[in-house]
Scaffold this active site. Structure first.
Site, PDB file in Angstrom:
ATOM      1  N   HIS A   1      71.052  38.633 -27.149  1.00  0.00           N
ATOM      2  CA  HIS A   1      69.562  38.438 -28.193  1.00  0.00           C
ATOM      3  C   HIS A   1      70.287  38.393 -29.656  1.00  0.00           C
ATOM      4  CE1 HIS A   1      71.749  42.065 -27.742  1.00  0.00           C
ATOM      5  NE2 HIS A   1      71.436  42.349 -26.141  1.00  0.00           N
TER       6      HIS A   1
ATOM      7  N   HIS B   1      73.775  39.772 -29.890  1.00  0.00           N
ATOM      8  CA  HIS B   1      74.464  38.876 -29.533  1.00  0.00           C
ATOM      9  C   HIS B   1      74.815  38.289 -30.344  1.00  0.00           C
ATOM     10  CE1 HIS B   1      73.118  39.951 -25.126  1.00  0.00           C
ATOM     11  NE2 HIS B   1      74.667  40.490 -25.218  1.00  0.00           N
TER      12      HIS B   1
ATOM     13  N   GLY C   1      80.053  45.123 -29.547  1.00  0.00           N
ATOM     14  CA  GLY C   1      78.821  46.230 -31.056  1.00  0.00           C
ATOM     15  C   GLY C   1      79.237  46.858 -30.375  1.00  0.00           C
TER      16      GLY C   1
ATOM     17  N   LYS D   1      76.968  48.961 -30.450  1.00  0.00           N
ATOM     18  CA  LYS D   1      76.112  49.953 -28.957  1.00  0.00           C
ATOM     19  C   LYS D   1      76.929  50.135 -27.824  1.00  0.00           C
ATOM     20  CE  LYS D   1      72.268  49.332 -25.985  1.00  0.00           C
ATOM     21  NZ  LYS D   1      73.057  48.776 -24.901  1.00  0.00           N
ATOM     22  N   ASP D   2      78.307  49.587 -27.314  1.00  0.00           N
ATOM     23  CA  ASP D   2      79.130  50.551 -26.310  1.00  0.00           C
ATOM     24  C   ASP D   2      80.621  50.856 -26.935  1.00  0.00           C
ATOM     25  OD1 ASP D   2      77.382  48.839 -23.453  1.00  0.00           O
ATOM     26  OD2 ASP D   2      77.511  47.037 -25.308  1.00  0.00           O
TER      27      ASP D   2
ATOM     28  N   MET E   1      68.605  46.875 -29.772  1.00  0.00           N
ATOM     29  CA  MET E   1      68.534  45.974 -28.553  1.00  0.00           C
ATOM     30  C   MET E   1      69.077  45.436 -26.957  1.00  0.00           C
ATOM     31  SD  MET E   1      67.827  42.947 -30.921  1.00  0.00           S
ATOM     32  CE  MET E   1      66.413  42.086 -31.769  1.00  0.00           C
ATOM     33  N   SER E   2      69.027  45.350 -25.837  1.00  0.00           N
ATOM     34  CA  SER E   2      70.188  45.265 -25.359  1.00  0.00           C
ATOM     35  C   SER E   2      68.996  43.913 -23.873  1.00  0.00           C
ATOM     36  CB  SER E   2      69.850  46.155 -24.024  1.00  0.00           C
ATOM     37  OG  SER E   2      70.223  46.175 -22.702  1.00  0.00           O
TER      38      SER E   2
ATOM     39  N   ARG F   1      69.185  44.436 -21.169  1.00  0.00           N
ATOM     40  CA  ARG F   1      67.959  45.285 -19.797  1.00  0.00           C
ATOM     41  C   ARG F   1      67.485  45.734 -20.010  1.00  0.00           C
ATOM     42  NH1 ARG F   1      73.353  47.160 -18.074  1.00  0.00           N
ATOM     43  NH2 ARG F   1      73.891  46.610 -16.190  1.00  0.00           N
TER      44      ARG F   1
END
Ligand code: AMP
Length: 290
Positions: free
Chosen positions: A34, A37, A147, A149-150, A184-185, A187
């Site tokens: 997405h 990435h 990212g 995000k993690d 965004m993920s 999952r």
């Protein structure tokens, strides 16, 4: 762009470019790409002569009963996205190529790996640290692009790279979000459109936490945590918060009194939206009041 499936071929390619003086950047992913990435690939493209994206759904970082089998996969779609982002090589190994049966070695970053996500997903970060070490040895990059995000994964990998003197620079890029704030993920594909709207509350309570700390100057983190949980249960009663924790960004140690703390703060959360588990975080600087 070329697709490489064999470890030995990838190593030869990386050796060749290293010898010719090219900088190599790695963007490790589990695919079903997405815009989050893509932003990493574009960042890598700016920094390096050769960009490698790995696409590998790593079985060893999934626990029993987790979604390894149903994790979304679409290589054709992913390869178009990589090509558009200017990627030079996709490293796309089979599980049998990465794990040839009798491995006896694993990398564990103690202490940090057991906190937050680690307490809900035992063994997860050993799977992550081990596969990333293998990917670094296979692609031999000068930089690895991850990212924000993690956040915990980044703390674990930063410590691993430092402790093991790995000669790769870790570059962390911002979290890319949907218009409503949902991170965004891959999952997110499990979510219905109503759940996607509902899950926007997760970013809202992270921003509220930051606002309470930076604007209302609340230094007792228990007050911030319970207020955030209360907002979520009022606005999105179908979402179950697993944790909402306020820590430093070095070892993820919980902070109870922010009055004495200076440095980067991470507010991290995990929540279940139906059967889907989502994580998110917000990171900001804080100066002690004394
Ligand atoms: P994954 O494919 O989920 O294992 O993620 C691969 C890399 O993409 C990791 O470094 C993630 O932190 C990063 N990533 C995932 N989602 C996002 C996002 N929304 N924004 C920026 N980076 C992301």
């Amino acid at each position: 762009m070329k697709v490489v499936k064999e470890i030995s071929s990838m190593q030869e390619i990386s050796d060749y470019y290293r010898c010719t003086g090219k900088k190599i950047a790695l963007v490790p992913t589990m695919g079903f790409l997405h815009e989050g990435h893509t932003s990493l690939m574009l960042n890598a493209r700016e920094r390096a002569g050769i960009v490698i994206t790995s696409i590998f759904v790593n079985p060893t970082q999934f626990g029993k009963g987790e979604d390894f089998g149903k994790y979304p996969r679409d290589f054709l779609r992913d390869s178009h996205i990589c090509e558009k982002a200017g990627v030079d090589f996709i490293f796309y190994p089979e599980v049998d190529e990465m794990y040839k049966g009798n491995a006896l070695t694993a990398i564990t970053v103690n202490k940090i790996s057991d906190k937050l996500e680690g307490s809900f997903r035992p063994g997860h970060f050993t799977g992550v640290a081990t596969v990333v070490t293998k990917l670094l040895n296979i692609t031999k990059p000068h930089t690895i692009h991850l990212g924000s995000k993690d956040a915990q994964q980044n703390v674990v990998l930063k410590k691993m790279i430092s402790d093991l003197n790995i000669d790769t620079e870790l570059v962390v890029c911002p979290t890319i979000r949907e218009d409503n704030g949902l991170a965004m993920s891959s999952r997110n594909t499990y979510l219905t459109s109503e759940q996607k709207e509902d899950a926007a509350s997760l970013y809202f309570i992270l921003k509220e936490g930051k606002r309470m700390i930076t604007e209302d100057k609340i230094s007792d983190t228990n007050i911030v945590k319970s207020k955030a949980a209360e907002i979520l249960s009022n606005s999105s009663p179908d979402i179950q918060l697993q944790y909402y924790e306020i820590t430093d960004n070095e070892e993820l140690e919980p902070i109870s009194d922010l009055g004495k703390f200076s440095g980067e703060i991470v507010i991290s959360l995990a929540a279940k939206c139906g059967t889907t588990r989502l994580i998110d975080n917000i990171i900001f600087e804080h100066n002690s009041i004394s």
